[in-house]
Design a protein around this motif. Structure first.
Motif, PDB file in Angstrom:
ATOM      1  N   GLY A 195     -20.604 -59.981 -11.176  1.00 55.48           N
ATOM      2  CA  GLY A 195     -21.271 -58.690 -11.141  1.00 55.48           C
ATOM      3  C   GLY A 195     -20.406 -57.572 -10.579  1.00 55.48           C
ATOM      4  O   GLY A 195     -19.186 -57.724 -10.402  1.00 55.48           O
ATOM      5  N   VAL A 201     -21.335 -50.617  -7.137  1.00 54.51           N
ATOM      6  CA  VAL A 201     -22.730 -50.197  -6.974  1.00 54.51           C
ATOM      7  C   VAL A 201     -22.776 -48.778  -6.421  1.00 54.51           C
ATOM      8  O   VAL A 201     -23.560 -47.931  -6.885  1.00 54.51           O
ATOM      9  N   GLU A 205     -24.406 -45.298  -8.294  1.00 51.01           N
ATOM     10  CA  GLU A 205     -25.402 -44.450  -7.641  1.00 51.01           C
ATOM     11  C   GLU A 205     -24.904 -43.023  -7.495  1.00 51.01           C
ATOM     12  O   GLU A 205     -25.651 -42.066  -7.707  1.00 51.01           O
ATOM     13  N   TYR A 225     -26.026 -56.331 -15.779  1.00 55.97           N
ATOM     14  CA  TYR A 225     -27.360 -56.446 -15.172  1.00 55.97           C
ATOM     15  C   TYR A 225     -27.416 -55.826 -13.778  1.00 55.97           C
ATOM     16  O   TYR A 225     -28.493 -55.414 -13.322  1.00 55.97           O
ATOM     17  N   ASP A 226     -26.271 -55.690 -13.116  1.00 53.60           N
ATOM     18  CA  ASP A 226     -26.243 -54.930 -11.868  1.00 53.60           C
ATOM     19  C   ASP A 226     -26.454 -53.439 -12.140  1.00 53.60           C
ATOM     20  O   ASP A 226     -27.098 -52.740 -11.359  1.00 53.60           O
ATOM     21  N   VAL A 228     -28.221 -52.295 -14.677  1.00 54.33           N
ATOM     22  CA  VAL A 228     -29.664 -52.223 -14.958  1.00 54.33           C
ATOM     23  C   VAL A 228     -30.452 -52.111 -13.654  1.00 54.33           C
ATOM     24  O   VAL A 228     -31.397 -51.324 -13.541  1.00 54.33           O
ATOM     25  N   LYS A 229     -30.033 -52.851 -12.662  1.00 54.33           N
ATOM     26  CA  LYS A 229     -30.739 -52.891 -11.381  1.00 54.33           C
ATOM     27  C   LYS A 229     -30.562 -51.604 -10.570  1.00 54.33           C
ATOM     28  O   LYS A 229     -31.525 -51.109  -9.958  1.00 54.33           O
ATOM     29  N   HIS A 230     -29.367 -51.039 -10.573  1.00 54.53           N
ATOM     30  CA  HIS A 230     -29.054 -49.942  -9.652  1.00 54.53           C
ATOM     31  C   HIS A 230     -29.031 -48.554 -10.296  1.00 54.53           C
ATOM     32  O   HIS A 230     -29.076 -47.555  -9.572  1.00 54.53           O
ATOM     33  N   CYS A 231     -28.927 -48.474 -11.607  1.00 46.77           N
ATOM     34  CA  CYS A 231     -28.826 -47.170 -12.262  1.00 46.77           C
ATOM     35  C   CYS A 231     -30.216 -46.545 -12.392  1.00 46.77           C
ATOM     36  O   CYS A 231     -31.137 -47.151 -12.949  1.00 46.77           O
ATOM     37  N   ARG A 232     -30.373 -45.318 -11.899  1.00 40.87           N
ATOM     38  CA  ARG A 232     -31.672 -44.644 -11.906  1.00 40.87           C
ATOM     39  C   ARG A 232     -31.853 -43.730 -13.116  1.00 40.87           C
ATOM     40  O   ARG A 232     -32.933 -43.185 -13.318  1.00 40.87           O
ATOM     41  N   CYS A 259     -32.555 -53.882 -22.867  1.00 42.79           N
ATOM     42  CA  CYS A 259     -32.457 -53.289 -21.525  1.00 42.79           C
ATOM     43  C   CYS A 259     -31.991 -51.839 -21.597  1.00 42.79           C
ATOM     44  O   CYS A 259     -32.500 -50.972 -20.874  1.00 42.79           O
TER      45      CYS A 259
END
Length: 357
Positions: A195, A201, A205, A225-226, A228-232, A259
């Motif tokens: 990742g 990360v 952000e 997928y990281d 996907v998790k952290h992008c706003r 996704c």
């Protein structure tokens, strides 16, 4: 009288659009004929999300305005391009040594970027969505500056703002090698699952905060997928294809495509033969349309675009170069509605620009 009036109208238009041709009567006459012919039938405008032309011009000492590459400014004008994303791929390591480049990736960015500055009389930057219409009204082509490989940050987040201030509005997080952000796609499943690094990360952000689009092309599946998790905000894959049609790690699985759609993003279909069909040596329009068709089936028509990778691919092309876009669009017209084609050609990317920069 009617013919004279028409000629006068086009002459005025071309005085603005092609100021460098006015001294060449033969060339001007050919362009006048082509413009008058195209005016009779509407051309679909389009946006291309990725090319490597700036680096190729830099390495080969060619002019961005006119050259024998896939893209130059004259081809852009003739083909009806609305906006071109110009990537600066920051060659480093052995590749840089082979090209006798001694500059660091960060220094190299500023050296390559000069080409856009040198053509400001006909090519204007897009730093906000409103700039596209403003550039059209002034008779100029539009360019959006991007970076391929965030390794030039070298762990220094403050460089993001500097790059943004220089006009960068999209950054592909990495290329084919590990960098300070994370890891690339790989045929090795263990590597492919790696990742983003902590700094990666943080970069995602911060890109959201300042208005720079996150691009996941080339990224490992774990890194994807990281994001996907952290992008706003919506993120993109600027130049990728569908893995269901061509099993290559650079391509995206249907789950990944979904996704991106769920995040409100866009995928630009890559024109490289090896990503379109297994063992293919020639990039065909049929194969490009097949990937567009598949992505529409999986994601919906609101999330598909073009990401040619022109001047970054070395296969034979049925489209030949940038001017082949209109032939591709003609093929799409046989299968899709005008509304759908407009989305693929420019509306989907336009939405991303409105939402993100």
């Amino acid at each position: 009288t009617r013919v004279y009036s028409t000629y006068g109208c086009f002459y005025f238009k071309l005085r603005i659009s092609y100021p460098w041709y006015m001294s060449d009567g033969t060339e001007f006459a050919l362009i006048l004929y082509r413009e008058m012919k195209m005016e009779g039938g509407k051309r679909m405008q389009f946006i291309d999300m990725h090319c490597d032309t700036l680096l190729e011009c830099y390495l080969r000492n060619k002019s961005l305005r006119k050259n024998d590459l896939h893209i130059d400014l004259e081809k852009m004008r003739r083909a009806g391009g609305l906006l071109q994303f110009f990537a600066i791929y920051l060659i480093s390591g052995k590749g840089a040594k082979d090209e006798n480049i001694t500059l660091s990736p960060y220094e190299l960015f500023f050296d390559i970027e000069k080409q856009l500055q040198e053509n400001r009389d006909i090519l204007a930057p897009v730093k906000s969505f409103a700039d596209i219409e403003k550039n059209q009204q002034s008779g100029k082509l539009s360019s959006l500056l991007t970076i391929e490989d965030a390794g030039l940050l070298e762990g220094k987040p403050e460089r993001l703002q500097i790059l943004y201030d220089r006009g960068v509005r999209l950054m592909t997080l990495l290329w084919n090698y590990e960098n300070c952000i994370g890891f690339p796609q790989s045929r090795d499943e263990v590597e492919h699952r790696k990742g983003l690094k902590p700094f990666g990360v943080e970069v995602v952000e911060r890109m959201n905060d300042i208005g720079m689009i996150v691009d996941v092309s080339h990224l490992s599946e774990g890194g994807f997928y990281d994001v996907v998790k952290h992008c706003r905000k919506p993120f993109v894959a600027s130049h990728s294809c569908a893995r269901a049609l061509c099993d290559h790690p650079r391509n995206l699985t249907d789950e990944q495509l979904k996704c991106i759609a769920e995040a409100g993003g866009v995928v630009g279909v890559n024109f490289y033969a090896a990503f379109l069909r297994k063992n293919a040596k020639v990039s065909t329009i049929e194969d490009i349309v097949a990937h567009i068709r598949h992505m529409i089936r999986v994601m919906g028509e609101d999330y598909v675009a073009f990401g040619s990778d022109f001047d970054g691919i070395d296969c034979k092309l049925e489209m030949k170069d940038y001017e082949g876009f209109q032939t591709l669009i003609e093929n799409l017209e046989r299968e899709f509605s005008t509304e759908t084609i407009e989305k693929i050609c420019f509306k989907n990317v336009s939405r991303i620009l409105k939402d993100c920069i």
